[in-house]
Design an enzyme around this catalytic site. Structure first.
Site, PDB file in Angstrom:
ATOM      1  N   ASP A 267      -7.490   2.026   4.064  1.00 41.10           N
ATOM      2  CA  ASP A 267      -8.274   1.590   5.219  1.00 41.10           C
ATOM      3  C   ASP A 267      -9.771   1.544   4.928  1.00 41.10           C
ATOM      4  O   ASP A 267     -10.571   1.409   5.870  1.00 41.10           O
ATOM      5  CB  ASP A 267      -8.037   2.538   6.404  1.00 41.10           C
ATOM      6  CG  ASP A 267      -6.622   2.471   6.939  1.00 41.10           C
ATOM      7  OD1 ASP A 267      -5.911   1.512   6.591  1.00 41.10           O
ATOM      8  OD2 ASP A 267      -6.231   3.374   7.692  1.00 41.10           O
TER       9      ASP A 267
ATOM     10  N   HIS B 243      -5.365  -5.404   6.789  1.00 40.77           N
ATOM     11  CA  HIS B 243      -6.326  -4.656   5.983  1.00 40.77           C
ATOM     12  C   HIS B 243      -7.528  -5.511   5.579  1.00 40.77           C
ATOM     13  O   HIS B 243      -7.658  -6.663   5.965  1.00 40.77           O
ATOM     14  CB  HIS B 243      -5.621  -4.033   4.779  1.00 40.77           C
ATOM     15  CG  HIS B 243      -4.784  -2.854   5.165  1.00 40.77           C
ATOM     16  ND1 HIS B 243      -5.300  -1.587   5.304  1.00 40.77           N
ATOM     17  CD2 HIS B 243      -3.475  -2.757   5.484  1.00 40.77           C
ATOM     18  CE1 HIS B 243      -4.349  -0.756   5.685  1.00 40.77           C
ATOM     19  NE2 HIS B 243      -3.226  -1.440   5.802  1.00 40.77           N
TER      20      HIS B 243
ATOM     21  N   ASN C 162      10.592  -0.217  -9.684  1.00 41.75           N
ATOM     22  CA  ASN C 162      10.050  -1.560  -9.895  1.00 41.75           C
ATOM     23  C   ASN C 162       9.205  -1.883  -8.678  1.00 41.75           C
ATOM     24  O   ASN C 162       9.719  -2.239  -7.623  1.00 41.75           O
ATOM     25  CB  ASN C 162      11.158  -2.592 -10.072  1.00 41.75           C
ATOM     26  CG  ASN C 162      10.580  -3.999 -10.247  1.00 41.75           C
ATOM     27  OD1 ASN C 162       9.376  -4.166 -10.462  1.00 41.75           O
ATOM     28  ND2 ASN C 162      11.421  -5.013 -10.151  1.00 41.75           N
TER      29      ASN C 162
ATOM     30  N   SER D  15      -4.179  -1.145   0.189  1.00 44.07           N
ATOM     31  CA  SER D  15      -3.140  -1.978   0.802  1.00 44.07           C
ATOM     32  C   SER D  15      -3.708  -3.358   1.067  1.00 44.07           C
ATOM     33  O   SER D  15      -4.865  -3.492   1.479  1.00 44.07           O
ATOM     34  CB  SER D  15      -2.669  -1.361   2.115  1.00 44.07           C
ATOM     35  OG  SER D  15      -1.808  -2.262   2.804  1.00 44.07           O
TER      36      SER D  15
ATOM     37  N   GLY E 134       0.818  -1.205   0.000  1.00 47.33           N
ATOM     38  CA  GLY E 134       0.000   0.000   0.000  1.00 47.33           C
ATOM     39  C   GLY E 134       0.853   1.256   0.000  1.00 47.33           C
ATOM     40  O   GLY E 134       0.485   2.272  -0.607  1.00 47.33           O
ATOM     41  N   SER E 135       1.994   1.208   0.683  1.00 45.54           N
ATOM     42  CA  SER E 135       2.905   2.357   0.673  1.00 45.54           C
ATOM     43  C   SER E 135       3.444   2.606  -0.734  1.00 45.54           C
ATOM     44  O   SER E 135       3.569   3.761  -1.168  1.00 45.54           O
ATOM     45  CB  SER E 135       4.061   2.114   1.647  1.00 45.54           C
ATOM     46  OG  SER E 135       3.580   1.999   2.972  1.00 45.54           O
TER      47      SER E 135
END
Length: 444
Positions: free
Chosen positions: A198, A224, A292, A219, A90-91
Site C-alpha cells: 500500500d 494499488h 510456481n 501488489s 501481492g499476496s
C-alpha cells in the site's frame, strides 16, 4: 518492413483507435454530483497499456518473458535495489518473502516451525497468513492512533528467545516508524519484511519504503498504486536472499537458467547434488520446497506502461490526500491520519477515525456516503484475531498478542477510508468533502 511487422503495426494502431473510441470517452466523462460513482480506487490507463498487452499477446509467449524482464529491471532501478522479481500477486509476494526466511541456506537465522514473527492484527490477512501456514507463531502488537502504524513502544514486550523476524505493512501508504523498527531488528538480529503493497513510492528520510528491510513486497492489483491486473513483486539487496527467492518462486529448483534457456552454467550434467546420481540433470534438481508464482508476460506488459506513469500517479495521490485533509481537518469528531515524521507518503487512501463519545457510528457515516455514491472501505480486517479464521488456532500456542490490542479494536470499530487514487477528479474530492460535512452538520 516485413509483412509481419507491418501487420503488427496495423493491429497496434487499431488498438489505439479502439481505446480512443471505447475507453477514453468513459474516462473523460464529466463528474455529476450524486450520479457519478466515487470509487475508492481504480485502474488508470491509456492506449499504451492496451498496445503493450496486445503486442505481448501477438508474441504468444504467455509465461514470464521479455516484458517481465524489462519490468523487473526498471522496478529495481526505480527502487534503487539490486534485484526485483515479479510474482502473480501481492499476496504471493508476501508468501514468497516469508518462505524465503525458512530456507536451510540461512543457517541459524532460518525461521523454523514454532519460531515467532512480530506483526500487527490491523491490516490485510495475507501479511500474516504465510506465518501461520508455515507453522510459525505470529505475535501481535497494538497500533498507535496518530500515524496508525505499529506501536513501536510495545516491541520489546513482544520479543522472546524464539523471535526471528518482523513482518508489517505501511498503513495506507504512511510509513511506520522505520528507524525504531530497524534499530529493534538490528539489536535482536531479526529479519525485517516490509509489506509495501500500500506504499509504493512513499519515502522515509528520503529513502523509498520497501528498501529499508531485508525484503520488500508490492501488489499490482487494480486498486494499488499501479496495476497489471493481478501481479506483485519482491525486492532485496541481499545476494543469498535473491538466490532463495528465485528458487522458491520457480518451483524450488536449484538451477538458475532463465525460462526456455538450458545449461547457462555449462555444468548441467556434471554436478553432484544430495544423494542423486552424479550428473543428474541440474534443470530438475530442487533445493527448496517451492512454488510456481511467476506472472504472465501479458501482465508485465501492462506494468511496463504503468511504470512510465507512476511518478504522476504518486503526485496525484498526494494532491488528492491534501485536498481532503484541508477540507476535513477542522471537524472535531474526527482523528485524521497524520504523516509519519521524516516521511513523504505515497497515499493509498484517506482514513478517518471517530473520536470516542461522538453521537454517531462509523457505519452510519459510511452508509450515508455509500447511499450518496461514495465508496468506502474499512482498514481491511480491522482486528484479524476476531475473524473466524483464528477460531481454529490456540492462543498463546499458535499465536500470541501483547495485551488486549485496544487501539486495534478502536480501528476495527471506528475507522474507515475513502479513495485518493489518481483517476479521481477535483470535483469528486470536493463532493466527498461536501457530503461528509453535510452528514456532520445533520448530527449537530
Amino acid at each position: 518492413m516485413t509483412k509481419q511487422e507491418q501487420l503488427k503495426q496495423e493491429i497496434l494502431q487499431k488498438t489505439k483507435e479502439y481505446y480512443e473510441l471505447v475507453h477514453k470517452p468513459q474516462q473523460s466523462q464529466e463528474f455529476q454530483e450524486g450520479k457519478s460513482r466515487v470509487n475508492y480506487a481504480g485502474r488508470v490507463f491509456d492506449e499504451n497499456e492496451m498496445m503493450n498487452l496486445v503486442d505481448s499477446s501477438l508474441d504468444f509467449w504467455l509465461t514470464y518473458g521479455k516484458y517481465s524482464k524489462e519490468f523487473e529491471k526498471r522496478l529495481a532501478q526505480f527502487l534503487g535495489v539490486r534485484w526485483a522479481f515479479l510474482v502473480n500477486s501481492g499476496s504471493s509476494a508476501n508468501l514468497l518473502a516469508f518462505y524465503a526466511l525458512t530456507s536451510p541456506l540461512l543457517g541459524s537465522r532460518r525461521v523454523k516451525r514454532g519460531d515467532e514473527v512480530i506483526t500487527v492484527a490491523a491490516g490485510f490477512p495475507t501479511t500474516v497468513a504465510p506465518i501461520v501456514q508455515y507453522g510459525a507463531v505470529p505475535v501481535f502488537v497494538d497500533m498507535e492512533l496518530k500515524h496508525f502504524n505499529i506501536d513501536t513502544t510495545q516491541l520489546e514486550k513482544a520479543v522472546s528467545s524464539k523471535t526471528k523476524a518482523v513482518m508489517i505493512a505501511h498503513t495506507l501508504g504512511n510509513p511506520f516508524n522505520i528507524k525504531a523498527v530497524k534499530e529493534f531488528c538490528d539489536k535482536h538480529n531479526l529479519w525485517l519484511i516490509e509489506d509495501n503493497c500500500d506504499a509504493l513510492g512513499s519515502t522515509y528520510e528520503g529513502k523509498l519504503t520497501g528498501t529499508w528491510g531485508d525484503i520488500g513486497t508490492s501488489s499490482f492489483y487494480p486498486p494499488h498504486h499501479m496495476t497489471m491486473g493481478e501481479g506483485g513483486a519482491v525486492y532485496t539487496d541481499n545476494p543469498l536472499l535473491k538466490k532463495i527467492l528465485l528458487s522458491m518462486r520457480d518451483w524450488g529448483r536449484d538451477c538458475w537458467c532463465e525460462s526456455g534457456v538450458d545449461n547457462t552454467c555449462g555444468h548441467r550434467f556434471t554436478q553432484q547434488f544430495g544423494s542423486l546420481p552424479k550428473g543428474y540433470d541440474h534443470k530438475y534438481v530442487y533445493s527448496h520446497f517451492g512454488f510456481n508464482l511467476k506472472p504472465t508476460d501479458m501482465q508485465a506488459a501492462v506494468g511496463v506502461a504503468q511504470l512510465e506513469k507512476f511518478p504522476q500517479f504518486v503526485q496525484k495521490r498526494k494532491e488528492n490526500f491534501q485536498k481532503l485533509y484541508d477540507g476535513l481537518k477542522d471537524i472535531e469528531e474526527f482523528i485524521l491520519l497524520e504523516p509519519q515524521p521524516n516521511s513523504d507518503p505515497s497515499w493509498f487512501g484517506f482514513m478517518i477515525t471517530l473520536k470516542d463519545g461522538v453521537k454517531f457510528s462509523r457505519n452510519e457515516l459510511a452508509e450515508y456516503l455509500e447511499n450518496n455514491n461514495i465508496q468506502t472501505r474499512n482498514l481491511f480486517a480491522g482486528n484479524m484475531l476476531r475473524h473466524p479464521m483464528f477460531e481454529s488456532l490456540e492462543k498463546d500456542k499458535e499465536y500470541r498478542a501483547i495485551g488486549n490490542l485496544p487501539n486495534t479494536d478502536k480501528i476495527m470499530n471506528d475507522s474507515f477510508w475513502v479513495g485518493v487514487y489518481p483517476g479521481m477528479s477535483s470535483e469528486a474530492i470536493d463532493y466527498m468533502v461536501t457530503k461528509i460535512r453535510e452528514f456532520i452538520n445533520e448530527k449537530h
